[in-house]
Design an enzyme around this catalytic site. Structure first.
Site, PDB file in Angstrom:
ATOM      1  N   ASP A  94       1.758  -8.084   8.390  1.00 15.28           N
ATOM      2  CA  ASP A  94       3.045  -7.852   7.735  1.00 15.28           C
ATOM      3  C   ASP A  94       3.924  -6.804   8.418  1.00 15.28           C
ATOM      4  O   ASP A  94       3.463  -5.696   8.709  1.00 15.28           O
ATOM      5  CB  ASP A  94       2.824  -7.377   6.295  1.00 15.28           C
ATOM      6  N   SER A 155       0.788  -2.970   2.655  1.00 17.72           N
ATOM      7  CA  SER A 155       2.215  -3.115   2.925  1.00 17.72           C
ATOM      8  C   SER A 155       3.102  -2.320   1.973  1.00 17.72           C
ATOM      9  O   SER A 155       2.702  -1.937   0.877  1.00 17.72           O
ATOM     10  CB  SER A 155       2.603  -4.593   2.881  1.00 17.72           C
ATOM     11  N   ARG A 218       0.876  -4.975  -5.719  1.00 25.97           N
ATOM     12  CA  ARG A 218       1.036  -4.476  -4.354  1.00 25.97           C
ATOM     13  C   ARG A 218       2.430  -4.763  -3.769  1.00 25.97           C
ATOM     14  O   ARG A 218       3.203  -5.524  -4.313  1.00 25.97           O
ATOM     15  CB  ARG A 218      -0.022  -5.072  -3.433  1.00 25.97           C
TER      16      ARG A 218
END
Length: 435
Positions: A94, A155, A218
């Site tokens: 990512d 991330s 998340r």
């Protein structure tokens, strides 16, 4: 027929910077057209070259800079891309926290410092650029060091606070393997490279709320300043068989309170990964800052699920803290996607220098595990794309950023040439490594 061929010049340079520790910090970068402006950005780096590669040692802060063994140079790795962003080796996924700061573009990204496959311990690697084409790899920005992120730094995004500089929000995998949201700040705001980051002492600042399991919480977005002077941010989640954008709000960017309802939720998707939420101009191809709220913008809500990035265009109603899409997700092929190839976990940022919104996406090449281990790396980032709202207002338009033209070399035009099936035709008068 016109063929445009692009010439790639790989230049590896070394600079010494006496204020660094005596341990070797290594950087590897490919400069296609070196110039004094690019070299000026290199301040603060200490690079060591070896004839057959680059040797890397552990740093004192607990991070490792591209792992401790020899890395093959690009000409020895025939399957590497010359133009897409890649670290010298190992696994990448990512894009995280892209931004512009003090004349420098920053790209953070998920990285496994220990191998070419997704790892049990993931970190935030960090690279910088003057032009989004030529990149310099710095020491890692965030590594697992504390109970709230000891099992990985996953991330997140970067937000620039007016008068205070950039702040990172990221997901940490804590000692109990629970996903929590943490904050990190630059150690030195006068440093355009932002080489060192300090984790907030009171982390975590957000933990999974009631009804959301610890493994379904998340990827915080870039935050935006709302109509009432409060900051808002969304976290990807899954609860009650619904994918959702969990909304949190804060007056000081430190103390966050969960909104009663998600900004948006739906039963037609899975868990939302790497959400993105940003305004696009209705009447212009220019980008706008993430905090812009007026009648001249629509809002894009993007979520990753089913291994693809889907988006909606709609209206954000800040007074109600609701997002009203023009067309809801259906969970079918009719849903809008950024890309129908390998493209996931994407992230946009507003480039205030050129008034544009730029889109990054992770390209998973889908090689076998054995092939990835043999070649020593996996994954790359897409060519950065300028993104804006189509005139119809119903979908987005994307185009490679204008800086890509720097990769173009001599142009050869051929007219009225018949190409027979299975034949070979040599384009003469030029040389190129890729076209």
């Amino acid at each position: 027929m016109t063929l445009v061929l692009k010439r790639q010049e790989n230049i590896v340079s070394s600079l010494q910077f006496p204020q660094l520790s005596s341990r070797k910090a290594i950087c590897f970068f490919s400069l296609r057209r070196a110039n004094m402006e690019i070299l000026a950005v290199l301040v603060g780096l200490f690079c060591v070259l070896q004839s057959n590669g680059i040797e890397v040692e552990a740093l004192e802060n607990g991070c490792q800079n591209f792992q401790s063994h020899t890395v093959m140079l690009q000409e020895q790795q025939s399957y590497r891309s010359s133009f897409h962003f890649q670290p010298p080796k190992n696994w990448l996924n990512d894009p995280n926290g892209p931004m512009w700061y003090k004349g420098v573009y920053h790209l953070f990204y998920q990285y496994n410092p220990y191998g070419a496959l997704f790892g049990d311990v993931m970190i935030w690697a960090h690279s910088v650029s003057h032009d989004l084409i030529n990149w310099i790899h710095l020491n890692h920005a965030l590594c697992p060091t504390e109970p709230y992120d000891i099992n990985s730094c996953w991330s997140g995004s970067a937000t620039t606070l007016p008068g205070k500089g950039p702040v990172i929000l990221y997901t940490g995998i804590d000692a109990n393997h629970c996903q929590v949201q943490n904050m990190a700040l630059p150690k030195n705001l006068s440093d355009p490279l932002l080489e060192e980051w300090i984790k907030f002492a009171q982390n975590p600042i957000m933990t999974p709320p009631d009804g959301v399991e610890g493994n379904n919480f998340r990827d915080p977005t870039t935050a935006w300043l709302s109509h009432d002077g409060k900051w808002s941010v969304i976290i990807g989640g899954w609860s009650n068989n619904q994918g959702m954008a969990i909304l949190y709000r804060s007056e000081d960017f430190v103390n966050w309170t969960k909104n009663q309802d998600p900004l948006y939720s739906t039963e037609r998707t899975g868990m939302w990964e790497c959400p993105d939420f940003y305004p696009v101009s209705v009447n212009s191809t220019d980008g706008v800052d993430t905090s812009v709220l007026n009648e001249g913008v629509k809002h894009v809500m993007k979520a990753g699920f089913n291994s693809h990035d889907y988006y909606m265009i709609g209206t954000y109603v800040p007074e109600m803290e609701k997002y009203i899409p023009d067309n809801d997700f259906t969970g079918t092929s009719m849903d809008l996607r950024y890309d129908h190839g390998k493209f996931y976990a994407s992230k946009t940022f507003f480039d205030s220098v050129k008034n544009r919104r730029i889109l990054w996406g992770w390209v998973n090449e889908s090689d076998s595990r054995e092939d990835d281990m043999e070649k020593g790396w996996s994954g790359l980032q897409s060519i950065p794309r300028h993104i804006w709202l189509d005139r119809s207002g119903k979908q987005l338009v994307q185009w490679p950023i204008e800086e890509i033209s720097k990769l173009h070399g001599k142009k050869v035009s051929l007219f009225h040439k018949k190409l027979d099936s299975g034949s070979i035709f040599e384009v003469q008068g030029i040389t190129a490594s890729q076209m």
